[in-house]
Write a protein that holds these residues in place. Structure first.
Motif, PDB file in Angstrom:
ATOM      1  N   GLU A 148      18.209   0.499   6.540  1.00  0.00           N
ATOM      2  CA  GLU A 148      18.441   0.145   5.138  1.00  0.00           C
ATOM      3  C   GLU A 148      18.939  -1.284   4.959  1.00  0.00           C
ATOM      4  OE1 GLU A 148      22.169   2.505   6.383  1.00  0.00           O
ATOM      5  OE2 GLU A 148      20.028   2.734   6.646  1.00  0.00           O
ATOM      6  N   ALA A 149      19.274  -1.976   6.045  1.00  0.00           N
ATOM      7  CA  ALA A 149      19.699  -3.373   5.944  1.00  0.00           C
ATOM      8  C   ALA A 149      18.507  -4.308   5.766  1.00  0.00           C
ATOM      9  CB  ALA A 149      20.478  -3.782   7.199  1.00  0.00           C
ATOM     10  N   VAL A 150      17.293  -3.829   6.044  1.00  0.00           N
ATOM     11  CA  VAL A 150      16.095  -4.669   5.969  1.00  0.00           C
ATOM     12  C   VAL A 150      15.477  -4.573   4.584  1.00  0.00           C
ATOM     13  CG1 VAL A 150      13.819  -5.131   6.958  1.00  0.00           C
ATOM     14  CG2 VAL A 150      15.678  -4.345   8.437  1.00  0.00           C
ATOM     15  N   ILE A 151      15.244  -5.739   3.972  1.00  0.00           N
ATOM     16  CA  ILE A 151      14.566  -5.827   2.681  1.00  0.00           C
ATOM     17  C   ILE A 151      13.119  -6.176   2.991  1.00  0.00           C
ATOM     18  CG2 ILE A 151      14.442  -7.018   0.466  1.00  0.00           C
ATOM     19  CD1 ILE A 151      17.469  -7.737   0.964  1.00  0.00           C
ATOM     20  N   ARG A 152      12.211  -5.295   2.623  1.00  0.00           N
ATOM     21  CA  ARG A 152      10.790  -5.487   2.945  1.00  0.00           C
ATOM     22  C   ARG A 152      10.039  -5.952   1.705  1.00  0.00           C
ATOM     23  NH1 ARG A 152      10.109  -2.669   7.872  1.00  0.00           N
ATOM     24  NH2 ARG A 152      11.911  -1.361   8.292  1.00  0.00           N
ATOM     25  N   THR A 153       9.318  -7.062   1.835  1.00  0.00           N
ATOM     26  CA  THR A 153       8.435  -7.508   0.765  1.00  0.00           C
ATOM     27  C   THR A 153       7.018  -7.326   1.277  1.00  0.00           C
ATOM     28  OG1 THR A 153       8.271  -9.806   1.485  1.00  0.00           O
ATOM     29  CG2 THR A 153      10.146  -9.244   0.061  1.00  0.00           C
ATOM     30  N   GLY A 154       6.039  -7.681   0.477  1.00  0.00           N
ATOM     31  CA  GLY A 154       4.660  -7.492   0.885  1.00  0.00           C
ATOM     32  C   GLY A 154       4.301  -8.164   2.192  1.00  0.00           C
ATOM     33  N   SER A 176      -0.551 -15.390  -9.419  1.00  0.00           N
ATOM     34  CA  SER A 176      -1.593 -14.742  -8.625  1.00  0.00           C
ATOM     35  C   SER A 176      -1.574 -13.247  -8.905  1.00  0.00           C
ATOM     36  CB  SER A 176      -1.415 -15.007  -7.128  1.00  0.00           C
ATOM     37  OG  SER A 176      -0.260 -14.359  -6.650  1.00  0.00           O
ATOM     38  N   ILE A 177      -2.743 -12.624  -8.692  1.00  0.00           N
ATOM     39  CA  ILE A 177      -2.907 -11.191  -8.908  1.00  0.00           C
ATOM     40  C   ILE A 177      -3.657 -10.635  -7.706  1.00  0.00           C
ATOM     41  CG2 ILE A 177      -3.941  -9.402 -10.370  1.00  0.00           C
ATOM     42  CD1 ILE A 177      -3.890 -11.481 -12.686  1.00  0.00           C
ATOM     43  N   ASP A 178      -3.106  -9.591  -7.088  1.00  0.00           N
ATOM     44  CA  ASP A 178      -3.786  -8.913  -5.978  1.00  0.00           C
ATOM     45  C   ASP A 178      -4.060  -7.476  -6.403  1.00  0.00           C
ATOM     46  OD1 ASP A 178      -4.642  -7.623  -3.696  1.00  0.00           O
ATOM     47  OD2 ASP A 178      -3.209  -8.638  -2.385  1.00  0.00           O
ATOM     48  N   THR A 211      -3.296  -4.437  -3.874  1.00  0.00           N
ATOM     49  CA  THR A 211      -1.914  -3.997  -3.652  1.00  0.00           C
ATOM     50  C   THR A 211      -1.143  -3.829  -4.958  1.00  0.00           C
ATOM     51  OG1 THR A 211      -1.153  -6.281  -3.438  1.00  0.00           O
ATOM     52  CG2 THR A 211      -1.787  -5.125  -1.398  1.00  0.00           C
ATOM     53  N   ARG A 212      -1.755  -4.201  -6.100  1.00  0.00           N
ATOM     54  CA  ARG A 212      -1.122  -4.165  -7.420  1.00  0.00           C
ATOM     55  C   ARG A 212       0.130  -5.045  -7.449  1.00  0.00           C
ATOM     56  NH1 ARG A 212      -2.787  -1.051 -11.198  1.00  0.00           N
ATOM     57  NH2 ARG A 212      -0.755  -0.654 -12.123  1.00  0.00           N
ATOM     58  N   ALA A 263       3.817  -0.922 -11.863  1.00  0.00           N
ATOM     59  CA  ALA A 263       3.864   0.538 -11.937  1.00  0.00           C
ATOM     60  C   ALA A 263       2.466   1.046 -12.302  1.00  0.00           C
ATOM     61  CB  ALA A 263       4.889   0.969 -12.991  1.00  0.00           C
ATOM     62  N   LYS A 264       2.210   2.312 -12.004  1.00  0.00           N
ATOM     63  CA  LYS A 264       0.871   2.880 -12.213  1.00  0.00           C
ATOM     64  C   LYS A 264       0.401   2.805 -13.661  1.00  0.00           C
ATOM     65  CE  LYS A 264       0.801   6.065  -8.296  1.00  0.00           C
ATOM     66  NZ  LYS A 264       1.990   5.668  -7.597  1.00  0.00           N
TER      67      LYS A 264
END
Length: 169
Positions: free
Chosen positions: A4-10, A98-100, A103-104, A128-129
């Motif tokens: 939980e210490a790791v912040i994950r981005t794309g 930018s838009i991907d 991956t939304r 969000a969906k």
């Protein structure tokens, strides 16, 4: 290190280091092996660094992959905690860089968020969906509401500023 210490981005993994006096800094790290509760950090942190092992309460615009924590005050009250029954949300204006669609994810340069004491930043947001990605294009000026959920910045509603003006004409 606890997972939980790791912040994950794309495209990046970060951790938060306590600098003392209520100041923090995020740093990019390279991850190694992982199990159900721990992740090995291969590079990006020194043995003597004091790592914030549960950084969820700190996550804000500054943890974006495009910026570092310039200077972050310790949270003063519930606006920056993730333990509240409802997540903290902010509504802000920005411009889509930018838009991907796969991956939304949209990269947006957003204005300051005064209630969180955060200056302008350019960062990635996940849609969000319910947000229709095809409605938006590069360089659109938008107003959007987002929250922080499990380390990601999630946009719940978004409107093009141009679309808002044309509705009022």
């Amino acid at each position: 290190m606890p997972k939980e210490a790791v912040i994950r981005t794309g495209s990046q993994n970060r951790i938060v280091i306590a600098l003392g006096e209520g100041r923090f800094k995020s740093v990019e790290v390279t991850l190694g092996r992982s199990d159900a509760t721990h992740t090995e950090i291969l590079s990006g942190v020194m043995a003597e660094d004091e790592v914030v092992t549960s950084a969820q309460f700190l996550i804000d615009s500054e943890s974006s992959k495009s910026s570092d924590f310039k200077r972050m005050q310790a949270p003063s009250h519930s606006t920056m905690t993730m333990s509240d029954s409802a997540p903290s949300m902010a509504t802000v204006n920005g411009v889509i860089n930018s838009i991907d669609p796969s991956t939304r994810v949209m990269n947006i340069s957003r204005e300051a968020i005064e209630k969180w004491g955060r200056g302008p930043a350019t960062m990635d947001f996940v849609l969000a969906k319910n947000v229709i990605i095809e409605t938006f294009k590069l360089n659109d000026e938008v107003t959007f509401t987002f929250s922080i959920e499990q380390g990601e910045f999630v946009i719940h509603t978004m409107t093009s500023v141009h679309a808002m003006h044309s509705q009022h004409e």
